[in-house]
Design an enzyme around this catalytic site. Structure first.
Site, PDB file in Angstrom:
ATOM      1  N   VAL A  58      31.919  48.877   2.004  1.00 26.59           N
ATOM      2  CA  VAL A  58      30.381  50.073   1.866  1.00 26.59           C
ATOM      3  C   VAL A  58      31.074  51.263   0.789  1.00 26.59           C
ATOM      4  O   VAL A  58      31.077  51.608   0.389  1.00 26.59           O
ATOM      5  CB  VAL A  58      29.466  50.301   2.992  1.00 26.59           C
ATOM      6  N   TYR A  59      32.604  50.465   0.818  1.00 22.02           N
ATOM      7  CA  TYR A  59      33.217  52.166  -0.208  1.00 22.02           C
ATOM      8  C   TYR A  59      33.005  51.865  -0.977  1.00 22.02           C
ATOM      9  O   TYR A  59      33.887  50.764  -1.093  1.00 22.02           O
ATOM     10  CB  TYR A  59      34.713  52.252   0.881  1.00 22.02           C
ATOM     11  N   SER A  60      33.145  52.607  -1.513  1.00 25.16           N
ATOM     12  CA  SER A  60      32.436  54.174  -1.687  1.00 25.16           C
ATOM     13  C   SER A  60      31.506  54.381  -1.985  1.00 25.16           C
ATOM     14  O   SER A  60      31.048  54.976  -2.881  1.00 25.16           O
ATOM     15  CB  SER A  60      33.708  55.084  -2.334  1.00 25.16           C
TER      16      SER A  60
END
Length: 320
Positions: A52-54
């Site tokens: 999920v980054y970023s």
């Protein structure tokens, strides 16, 4: 450098974990490469990221950090074998889905492997608990990924003590892989982990790699007023610590740092490294100079008096 074992797994790491959340976000590709180069040059080996980054950044979709790390691996032959690589699954990835169902984990794992340009994830972590999916389904999916050689060990992030204990019972009863690591919010400013999770982790020999080890930068001492944090990427996270208790903690941190010839960040991280049952704190850097400062924590031994003073100043965390 002494290595610490992650739970009961065969993974051993240096006592500092480099957070990859900034790669492709507040650290561009060139800066990220330089940080990773220096990290390995200094003898460290543990890097943590997530699919999920970023995604929170404007114009980002998630996967930016993994993509940068993958490009670094491709540009540095042999680098992959020098890194213990951790990533996570489960957070909302928009159209790509979320949660810990068998289907989502399998699809997300393949996507992470492609972005990371590797054939294996050393530590694959459930980023957040998913109460809608049976624990056995999640753990059995990890079993298949381990059997396929795509994952070496698994961990959990943001689980409470009850759910982590339940997961461990399911693993034991069904002969499934168990969570060998927990990733909680843990720092001098956030000590809630110590109440129920820390005793459970020590009893079950679960490694601990806490995130926000510097409380979103507050424990570096550079944010002492709302004006100091204004306009910064982590302004909202820092604001909650700007209380009389928080500022009193910084005063003690300043004093201990002076006594030890160290920086506030080094002291805050060294305090975590010295806690019982801790594998490594996670912290990120947006420059090589900042990284060099953080890595100094691994060689810093705090005096018993310093630890007692920090314990007292931070007892229960600083909010409230």
């Amino acid at each position: 450098m002494d290595k610490r074992r992650i739970g009961r797994s065969d993974l051993r790491v240096a006592p500092f974990c480099l957070g990859g959340n900034v790669f492709g976000w507040t650290a561009d590709e060139a800066t990220s490469f330089a940080i990773l180069d220096r990290f390995v040059e200094r003898g460290f080996d543990f890097v943590d990221t997530a699919d999920v980054y970023s995604r929170w950044a404007p114009g980002h979709q998630g996967g930016e950090s993994e993509t940068v790390i993958g490009k670094w691996f491709a540009a540095r032959p042999g680098a992959r074998d020098r890194i213990v690589l951790a990533t996570k699954v489960g957070m909302d990835m928009g159209e790509a889905g979320k949660g810990l169902s068998a289907r989502h984990i399998e699809q997300a794992c393949e996507a992470s492997l492609r972005r990371l340009r590797t054939d294996r994830i050393d530590l694959y972590q459930s980023h957040v608990d998913d109460a809608e999916v049976p624990l056995e389904e999640t753990l059995r999916t990890y079993e298949r990924l381990i059997a396929a050689g795509k994952v070496r060990a698994i961990g959990a992030s943001n689980y409470d003590a009850q759910r982590l204990a339940e997961a461990l019972k399911v693993s034991a009863a069904s002969g499934l892989p168990r969570y060998e690591c927990l990733q909680p919010d843990y720092s001098l400013a956030e000590r809630g982990f110590e109440a129920e999770l820390a005793p459970l982790c020590r009893a079950e020999e679960i490694g601990v790699i806490g995130y926000f080890s510097l409380a979103a930068g507050f424990l570096t001492g550079k944010y002492r007023s709302a004006q100091d944090a204004a306009g910064r990427a982590r302004e909202n996270r820092v604001a909650k610590y700007l209380t009389p208790r928080g500022l009193a903690l910084l005063d003690v941190l300043d004093s201990v740092a002076r006594d030890h010839g160290a920086t506030q960040a080094q002291v805050a991280l060294a305090w975590i490294i010295a806690r019982p049952g801790i594998t490594a704190p996670i912290a990120s850097a947006t420059s090589v100079a900042q990284l060099d400062d953080l890595l100094g924590a691994a060689a810093l031994t705090l005096s018993a008096d310093a630890i007692a003073r920090l314990d007292a100043a931070s007892a229960g965390g600083i909010q409230g």
